[in-house]
Design a protein around this motif. Structure first.
Motif, PDB file in Angstrom:
ATOM      1  N   PRO A 135     -16.318  -5.496  -3.844  1.00 32.54           N
ATOM      2  CA  PRO A 135     -17.262  -4.654  -3.110  1.00 32.54           C
ATOM      3  C   PRO A 135     -18.221  -5.471  -2.257  1.00 32.54           C
ATOM      4  CG  PRO A 135     -17.980  -4.896  -5.362  1.00 32.54           C
ATOM      5  CD  PRO A 135     -16.662  -5.603  -5.267  1.00 32.54           C
ATOM      6  N   PRO A 136     -19.056  -4.807  -1.450  1.00 31.31           N
ATOM      7  CA  PRO A 136     -20.079  -5.518  -0.679  1.00 31.31           C
ATOM      8  C   PRO A 136     -21.003  -6.325  -1.584  1.00 31.31           C
ATOM      9  CG  PRO A 136     -19.872  -3.260   0.083  1.00 31.31           C
ATOM     10  CD  PRO A 136     -19.059  -3.379  -1.172  1.00 31.31           C
ATOM     11  N   PRO A 137     -21.516  -7.468  -1.067  1.00 29.35           N
ATOM     12  CA  PRO A 137     -21.480  -7.861   0.339  1.00 29.35           C
ATOM     13  C   PRO A 137     -20.181  -8.507   0.793  1.00 29.35           C
ATOM     14  CG  PRO A 137     -22.695  -9.477  -0.922  1.00 29.35           C
ATOM     15  CD  PRO A 137     -22.380  -8.357  -1.880  1.00 29.35           C
ATOM     16  N   ALA A 138     -19.173  -8.582  -0.085  1.00 27.76           N
ATOM     17  CA  ALA A 138     -17.857  -9.059   0.322  1.00 27.76           C
ATOM     18  C   ALA A 138     -17.110  -7.938   1.045  1.00 27.76           C
ATOM     19  CB  ALA A 138     -17.085  -9.562  -0.894  1.00 27.76           C
ATOM     20  N   SER A 139     -15.871  -8.206   1.454  1.00 27.83           N
ATOM     21  CA  SER A 139     -15.200  -7.352   2.441  1.00 27.83           C
ATOM     22  C   SER A 139     -14.020  -6.564   1.910  1.00 27.83           C
ATOM     23  CB  SER A 139     -14.736  -8.232   3.618  1.00 27.83           C
ATOM     24  OG  SER A 139     -15.826  -8.918   4.184  1.00 27.83           O
ATOM     25  N   GLY A 140     -13.931  -6.400   0.579  1.00 29.72           N
ATOM     26  CA  GLY A 140     -12.789  -5.701   0.027  1.00 29.72           C
ATOM     27  C   GLY A 140     -12.695  -4.243   0.436  1.00 29.72           C
ATOM     28  N   ALA A 141     -13.832  -3.565   0.576  1.00 31.15           N
ATOM     29  CA  ALA A 141     -13.801  -2.153   0.973  1.00 31.15           C
ATOM     30  C   ALA A 141     -13.181  -1.999   2.348  1.00 31.15           C
ATOM     31  CB  ALA A 141     -15.212  -1.567   0.947  1.00 31.15           C
ATOM     32  N   GLN A 142     -13.544  -2.886   3.268  1.00 32.92           N
ATOM     33  CA  GLN A 142     -12.961  -2.815   4.601  1.00 32.92           C
ATOM     34  C   GLN A 142     -11.460  -3.083   4.565  1.00 32.92           C
ATOM     35  OE1 GLN A 142     -14.836  -5.222   7.619  1.00 32.92           O
ATOM     36  NE2 GLN A 142     -13.249  -4.806   9.122  1.00 32.92           N
ATOM     37  N   LEU A 143     -11.034  -4.072   3.792  1.00 31.39           N
ATOM     38  CA  LEU A 143      -9.607  -4.369   3.705  1.00 31.39           C
ATOM     39  C   LEU A 143      -8.825  -3.164   3.185  1.00 31.39           C
ATOM     40  CD1 LEU A 143      -7.188  -6.332   3.771  1.00 31.39           C
ATOM     41  CD2 LEU A 143      -7.771  -6.947   1.427  1.00 31.39           C
ATOM     42  N   ILE A 144      -9.315  -2.543   2.123  1.00 31.17           N
ATOM     43  CA  ILE A 144      -8.604  -1.392   1.561  1.00 31.17           C
ATOM     44  C   ILE A 144      -8.549  -0.259   2.574  1.00 31.17           C
ATOM     45  CG2 ILE A 144      -8.673   0.384  -0.236  1.00 31.17           C
ATOM     46  CD1 ILE A 144      -9.877  -1.758  -2.096  1.00 31.17           C
ATOM     47  N   GLU A 145      -9.670  -0.002   3.262  1.00 37.84           N
ATOM     48  CA  GLU A 145      -9.655   1.059   4.275  1.00 37.84           C
ATOM     49  C   GLU A 145      -8.660   0.733   5.380  1.00 37.84           C
ATOM     50  OE1 GLU A 145     -12.524   3.665   7.220  1.00 37.84           O
ATOM     51  OE2 GLU A 145     -13.334   1.854   6.298  1.00 37.84           O
ATOM     52  N   MET A 146      -8.623  -0.515   5.826  1.00 28.60           N
ATOM     53  CA  MET A 146      -7.681  -0.898   6.871  1.00 28.60           C
ATOM     54  C   MET A 146      -6.242  -0.625   6.451  1.00 28.60           C
ATOM     55  SD  MET A 146      -9.509  -4.482   7.969  1.00 28.60           S
ATOM     56  CE  MET A 146      -8.433  -4.984   9.288  1.00 28.60           C
ATOM     57  N   LEU A 147      -5.916  -0.970   5.216  1.00 31.79           N
ATOM     58  CA  LEU A 147      -4.558  -0.731   4.731  1.00 31.79           C
ATOM     59  C   LEU A 147      -4.242   0.759   4.692  1.00 31.79           C
ATOM     60  CD1 LEU A 147      -4.490  -3.401   1.894  1.00 31.79           C
ATOM     61  CD2 LEU A 147      -3.011  -3.399   3.907  1.00 31.79           C
ATOM     62  N   GLN A 148      -5.190   1.549   4.208  1.00 28.71           N
ATOM     63  CA  GLN A 148      -4.925   2.986   4.085  1.00 28.71           C
ATOM     64  C   GLN A 148      -4.829   3.653   5.462  1.00 28.71           C
ATOM     65  OE1 GLN A 148      -6.703   3.750  -0.397  1.00 28.71           O
ATOM     66  NE2 GLN A 148      -7.969   4.367   1.321  1.00 28.71           N
ATOM     67  N   VAL A 149      -5.631   3.202   6.420  1.00 27.62           N
ATOM     68  CA  VAL A 149      -5.524   3.732   7.779  1.00 27.62           C
ATOM     69  C   VAL A 149      -4.208   3.297   8.412  1.00 27.62           C
ATOM     70  CG1 VAL A 149      -6.552   3.732  10.088  1.00 27.62           C
ATOM     71  CG2 VAL A 149      -8.026   3.860   8.071  1.00 27.62           C
ATOM     72  N   ALA A 150      -3.793   2.053   8.167  1.00 31.80           N
ATOM     73  CA  ALA A 150      -2.516   1.570   8.704  1.00 31.80           C
ATOM     74  C   ALA A 150      -1.354   2.424   8.208  1.00 31.80           C
ATOM     75  CB  ALA A 150      -2.305   0.110   8.316  1.00 31.80           C
ATOM     76  N   GLU A 151      -1.397   2.779   6.914  1.00 28.86           N
ATOM     77  CA  GLU A 151      -0.336   3.641   6.383  1.00 28.86           C
ATOM     78  C   GLU A 151      -0.370   5.011   7.052  1.00 28.86           C
ATOM     79  OE1 GLU A 151       1.465   5.292   2.140  1.00 28.86           O
ATOM     80  OE2 GLU A 151      -0.364   4.073   2.149  1.00 28.86           O
ATOM     81  N   ALA A 152      -1.560   5.580   7.222  1.00 27.48           N
ATOM     82  CA  ALA A 152      -1.672   6.900   7.845  1.00 27.48           C
ATOM     83  C   ALA A 152      -1.231   6.878   9.305  1.00 27.48           C
ATOM     84  CB  ALA A 152      -3.111   7.405   7.726  1.00 27.48           C
ATOM     85  N   MET A 153      -1.419   5.736   9.978  1.00 26.22           N
ATOM     86  CA  MET A 153      -1.008   5.612  11.378  1.00 26.22           C
ATOM     87  C   MET A 153       0.482   5.327  11.527  1.00 26.22           C
ATOM     88  SD  MET A 153      -4.201   3.399  13.001  1.00 26.22           S
ATOM     89  CE  MET A 153      -3.653   3.535  14.714  1.00 26.22           C
ATOM     90  N   GLY A 154       1.165   5.017  10.429  1.00 23.86           N
ATOM     91  CA  GLY A 154       2.590   4.710  10.505  1.00 23.86           C
ATOM     92  C   GLY A 154       2.884   3.399  11.188  1.00 23.86           C
ATOM     93  N   LEU A 155       2.016   2.401  11.019  1.00 17.09           N
ATOM     94  CA  LEU A 155       2.191   1.145  11.733  1.00 17.09           C
ATOM     95  C   LEU A 155       3.422   0.358  11.281  1.00 17.09           C
ATOM     96  CD1 LEU A 155      -1.489  -0.098  12.081  1.00 17.09           C
ATOM     97  CD2 LEU A 155       0.027   0.735  13.872  1.00 17.09           C
ATOM     98  N   ALA A 156       3.927   0.660  10.088  1.00 18.10           N
ATOM     99  CA  ALA A 156       5.123  -0.047   9.624  1.00 18.10           C
ATOM    100  C   ALA A 156       6.333   0.231  10.512  1.00 18.10           C
ATOM    101  CB  ALA A 156       5.434   0.356   8.180  1.00 18.10           C
ATOM    102  N   SER A 157       6.286   1.326  11.252  1.00 21.28           N
ATOM    103  CA  SER A 157       7.421   1.683  12.112  1.00 21.28           C
ATOM    104  C   SER A 157       7.274   1.157  13.534  1.00 21.28           C
ATOM    105  CB  SER A 157       7.582   3.202  12.148  1.00 21.28           C
ATOM    106  OG  SER A 157       6.447   3.816  12.737  1.00 21.28           O
ATOM    107  N   VAL A 158       6.158   0.520  13.847  1.00 23.81           N
ATOM    108  CA  VAL A 158       5.928  -0.021  15.184  1.00 23.81           C
ATOM    109  C   VAL A 158       6.386  -1.476  15.207  1.00 23.81           C
ATOM    110  CG1 VAL A 158       4.198  -0.466  16.972  1.00 23.81           C
ATOM    111  CG2 VAL A 158       3.954   1.520  15.465  1.00 23.81           C
TER     112      VAL A 158
END
Length: 537
Positions: free
Chosen positions: A266-289
């Protein structure tokens, strides 16, 4: 003990492997490696710095955060910092005041947490088979006998840049007599690859820590000398602040990516941002790009920038509980789907100047008993504060510069606030550990870890190929940093999409382990020293 140690500094990876061979587990190895990093990478990390990690003991133990972040002391902010306030250098980084006393010198130092963090890791996650003093033996030897400066480390001495918020190493080493004496060659010349660096003062300090235990740093002779030196030179913490420093341990953050459990800090480190990035990437379907295509870079840049916007306010907003509401939203898969829908249609906008600087290292360790450690530690920007207490050989951190000198703000300098950063992370597949990963590298470590995870899970790369693949970074709207390995036609296509494209060779240094079946495979980033040692007997 079978296991794998991965770190940017080869001598440190060897120190961790030595601890495994002595019968220690991954936590013991991480402690030995981290102390060796403090010796062999002194401009980036040290016992005068900060640390944060994830640790699990054995196959059934819970994953826990070990928070050994630096802490602000109780001495009031110098008035000249408020009257001389200039602004901020970057999204999640440093504040600028005239004279830069918040970036170099005694007043820029926060109470160090590294030593008690290592103690906590050893006492609560170690094997119990090795003595504390044993784990410091490799570091003591490297300091007393010296080591040959390797190219990865020599590159930091060669960095002569001086810019607002990031004073040059030359300026920092002029802060105290011992700084220039120890960390520069005669005549003020930098160390180069092949030179031998011997640190006798640090060796004596480490010997005391080994013989008398970790509390010696805070309450013994070392602590007394630190406290007296800082009191005499305008430091911002007192003897009581140093003595009362405590490590925190708590539950990590968790999220999901394509069926995998992602565990981070958690903050002040950056794990929350990393997890959000991964979950948004999945929702955007980036694995297919198509991987690293202009379309992929465009969508990823949108995602990166948007999440930097969301998480900038959390980086220095302790205590952790203050941010729970925002964190819960950012980790909600429904929020990820909403953000993904927005990002498919448009790019985020807003002024966010980007400056990145080194000042961190990382070690990842896994063993056959199921103990896992991902441990990041740092002294701040390159060379930390430039402060060396006479006779101790320790470079202290400069994390005060990450806090605002102005009063009344969420990140104002105030007693007891915790600072630092990093993104140590663990991944699990069907309940079994899959990946231990982390990196140094300012804000770029977040996107570097992110891309390395996607390279394995989406592209089927080996761990070594995943951390070696060309990377890019974005956190300011309309600006993308590309490594030189990207072909110019790709860069031109990204420019045609409306981006300012800049080439850079600084893209963090990911240190990772992949566990697939019964084996370990290493991912030592070639951008670092690529230290990886497998103990297989």
């Amino acid at each position: 003990m079978r296991g794998l140690v991965v770190a940017p500094e080869p001598p440190a990876a060897e120190a961790g492997a030595w601890a495994l061979r002595q019968g220690g587990n991954a936590a013991d190895a991480a402690v030995a490696a981290a102390f060796a990093q403090c010796v062999t990478d002194p401009l980036m990390c040290g016992i005068g710095g900060t640390a944060v990690g994830l640790a699990r003991r054995g196959p059934d133990g819970p994953v826990r955060v070990v928070d050994a972040a630096v802490v602000t002391g109780s001495v009031p902010v110098p008035q000249e910092w408020q009257t001389g306030y200039v602004g901020r250098a970057e999204t999640i980084g440093r504040y600028i005041v005239r004279g830069e006393g918040n970036q170099l010198g005694y007043a820029s130092v926060m109470v160090p947490g590294f030593v008690r963090g290592a103690q906590h890791l050893y006492a609560n996650f170690g094997s119990g088979r090795l003595a504390w003093r044993t784990l410091l033996e490799p570091a003591i030897g490297l300091a007393a006998d010296g080591f040959e400066v390797f190219p990865y480390i020599a590159a930091f001495w060669a960095d002569t840049e001086d810019r607002p918020g990031y004073p040059s190493l030359t300026r920092k080493m002029a802060c105290t007599p011992d700084g220039g004496r120890i960390f520069l060659k005669p005549g003020g010349r930098p160390y180069a690859a092949g030179d031998r660096l011997v640190q006798h003062d640090l060796a004596r300090t480490l010997k005391r820590l080994a013989a008398e235990g970790p509390d010696e740093f805070y309450e013994g002779e070392t602590g007394r000398r630190i406290a007296e030196d800082f009191a005499a030179h305008g430091g911002m913490f007192t003897p009581d602040d140093l003595r009362d420093y405590r490590v925190l341990e708590y539950d990590p953050l968790q999220g999901r990516y394509r069926g995998h459990r992602v565990v981070s800090v958690p903050p002040p480190a950056s794990g929350a941002q990393l997890i959000e990035m991964l979950q948004v990437a999945e929702a955007m379907g980036l694995a297919s790009v198509e991987h690293n295509s202009p379309a992929y870079i465009d969508l990823m840049a949108r995602l990166m920038t948007a999440t930097f916007f969301e998480h900038a306010s959390l980086k220095l907003d302790p205590p952790y509980t203050m941010a729970l509401g925002v964190i819960a939203q950012s980790l909600d898969p429904r929020h990820a789907r909403r953000l993904a829908a927005v990002l498919r249609d448009r790019r985020p906008a807003g002024p966010v100047p980007v400056v990145s600087a080194p000042g961190t290292t990382h070690v990842s360790v896994a063993d056959e008993e199921g103990t896992l450690v991902s441990f990041t530690h740092s002294i701040g920007s390159l060379g930390g504060a430039g402060v060396v207490t006479p006779g101790l050989g320790i470079l202290f951190n400069n994390f005060v510069g990450h806090f605002s000198p102005l009063p009344g703000l969420p990140d104002s300098i105030a007693k007891g606030k915790r600072g630092g950063g990093g993104c140590p992370t663990l991944l699990f597949r069907d309940g079994a550990p899959l990946m231990v990963i982390g990196a140094p590298g300012g804000s770029r470590l977040i996107t570097a870890v992110f891309q390395s995870i996607l390279n394995v899970l989406d592209r089927g790369m080996t761990m070594a190929d995943a951390v070696s693949a060309p990377r890019f970074h974005a956190e300011e709207p309309g600006l993308v940093f590309l490594e030189p390995a990207f072909a110019e036609p790709v860069a031109d296509a990204v420019r045609a999409l409306g981006y300012d494209v800049r080439r850079t060779t600084y893209m963090s240094r990911v240190q990772a382990i992949l566990m697939d079946g019964d084996g370990f495979s290493a991912g030592p980033d070639p951008r670092g020293g690529a230290g990886a040692v497998l103990v297989d007997d």
